[in-house]
Design a protein around this motif. Structure first.
Motif, PDB file in Angstrom:
ATOM      1  N   VAL A  26     122.009  69.248   0.252  1.00  0.00           N
ATOM      2  CA  VAL A  26     121.806  69.755   1.669  1.00  0.00           C
ATOM      3  C   VAL A  26     122.235  71.065   1.653  1.00  0.00           C
ATOM      4  N   ALA A  27     123.303  71.407   1.262  1.00  0.00           N
ATOM      5  CA  ALA A  27     123.959  72.776   1.212  1.00  0.00           C
ATOM      6  C   ALA A  27     123.001  73.692   0.839  1.00  0.00           C
ATOM      7  N   LEU A  28     122.490  73.690  -0.481  1.00  0.00           N
ATOM      8  CA  LEU A  28     121.144  74.238  -0.690  1.00  0.00           C
ATOM      9  C   LEU A  28     120.238  74.513  -0.001  1.00  0.00           C
ATOM     10  N   ALA A  29     119.755  73.479   0.627  1.00  0.00           N
ATOM     11  CA  ALA A  29     118.648  73.473   1.753  1.00  0.00           C
ATOM     12  C   ALA A  29     118.818  74.016   2.934  1.00  0.00           C
ATOM     13  N   ARG A  30     119.908  73.915   3.506  1.00  0.00           N
ATOM     14  CA  ARG A  30     120.149  74.401   4.780  1.00  0.00           C
ATOM     15  C   ARG A  30     119.667  76.038   5.004  1.00  0.00           C
ATOM     16  N   PRO A  31     120.069  76.848   4.221  1.00  0.00           N
ATOM     17  CA  PRO A  31     119.626  77.975   4.173  1.00  0.00           C
ATOM     18  C   PRO A  31     118.154  78.430   4.312  1.00  0.00           C
ATOM     19  N   VAL A  32     117.647  77.698   3.310  1.00  0.00           N
ATOM     20  CA  VAL A  32     116.089  77.631   3.132  1.00  0.00           C
ATOM     21  C   VAL A  32     115.485  77.283   4.322  1.00  0.00           C
ATOM     22  N   HIS A  33     115.914  76.083   4.926  1.00  0.00           N
ATOM     23  CA  HIS A  33     115.483  75.685   5.980  1.00  0.00           C
ATOM     24  C   HIS A  33     115.708  76.514   7.363  1.00  0.00           C
ATOM     25  N   ALA A  34     116.717  77.363   7.339  1.00  0.00           N
ATOM     26  CA  ALA A  34     117.048  78.416   8.526  1.00  0.00           C
ATOM     27  C   ALA A  34     115.967  79.363   8.137  1.00  0.00           C
ATOM     28  N   ALA A  35     115.770  80.011   7.248  1.00  0.00           N
ATOM     29  CA  ALA A  35     114.907  81.068   6.550  1.00  0.00           C
ATOM     30  C   ALA A  35     113.481  80.639   7.491  1.00  0.00           C
TER      31      ALA A  35
END
Length: 144
Positions: free
Chosen positions: A108-117
Motif C-alpha cells: 500500500v505504501a508503494l501504491a498510494r503515490p501511484v494512486h495520487a498521480a
C-alpha cells in the motif's frame, strides 16, 4: 399509481455520461495501480482501509466500508491472504479481525503515490479549479 415516463434523450445523455465518466476514471486509476504494483482495485481498497484503520479492522466493519456483502469480502481476503497481504484472526467477543501484514503495508505504501498521480491525471487535472467546489458539493449531495 402512475407509471413514470421514460427518460428523455437529455436525461439519458446525462445518465450515460455520468456512468461512463465514473467508470472510465476508476478503470484508468485501477489500471495504473495494477501496472505499477500488481494490486487490483479491490486489493487497494482493502489495504488502504486497513492502513487508515491502524492496520486492522473487524471484517464486518471492512465489508460495510467497502459496500460489499460479507461473502464477497471473504473471497477477496482469501486471495489476499494467499499472497501474504493480510491475515485474519478470530476476535475477542466473536467476529474476525483483518490485519495488514508487513507485505501488505509495503504494497500500500508503494501504491498510494501511484494512486495520487493517477487521480490527479484522470480526474483532478481535468476538472477546472473554478468548478471543483461545486462538483464536490454536487457529488456529496448525490452520495447522501
Amino acid at each position: 399509481m402512475t407509471t413514470p415516463s421514460p427518460l428523455s434523450a437529455d436525461e439519458l445523455a446525462l445518465w450515460h455520461a455520468f456512468k461512463h465518466a465514473a467508470e472510465h476514471v476508476r478503470r484508468r486509476v485501477g489500471e495504473e495501480i495494477a501496472q505499477a504494483t500488481g494490486l487490483s482495485d479491490p486489493d487497494y481498497g482493502i489495504l488502504t482501509r486497513l492502513d487508515d484503520g491502524a492496520g486492522r479492522l473487524r471484517q464486518q466493519e471492512l465489508a460495510t466500508s467497502m459496500g460489499w456483502h460479507r461473502s464477497r469480502l471473504s473471497h477477496q481476503l482469501t486471495r489476499m491472504e494467499t499472497r501474504g497481504l493480510v491475515q485474519r484472526r478470530d476476535a475477542d467477543g466473536g467476529g474476525v479481525v483483518v490485519r495488514l501484514t508487513d507485505a501488505g503495508a509495503d504494497a500500500v505504501a508503494l501504491a498510494r503515490p501511484v494512486h495520487a498521480a493517477a487521480v490527479r491525471r484522470h480526474l483532478l487535472g481535468r476538472v477546472p479549479p473554478a468548478t471543483r467546489e461545486a462538483l464536490l458539493a454536487l457529488l456529496q449531495d448525490l452520495a447522501r
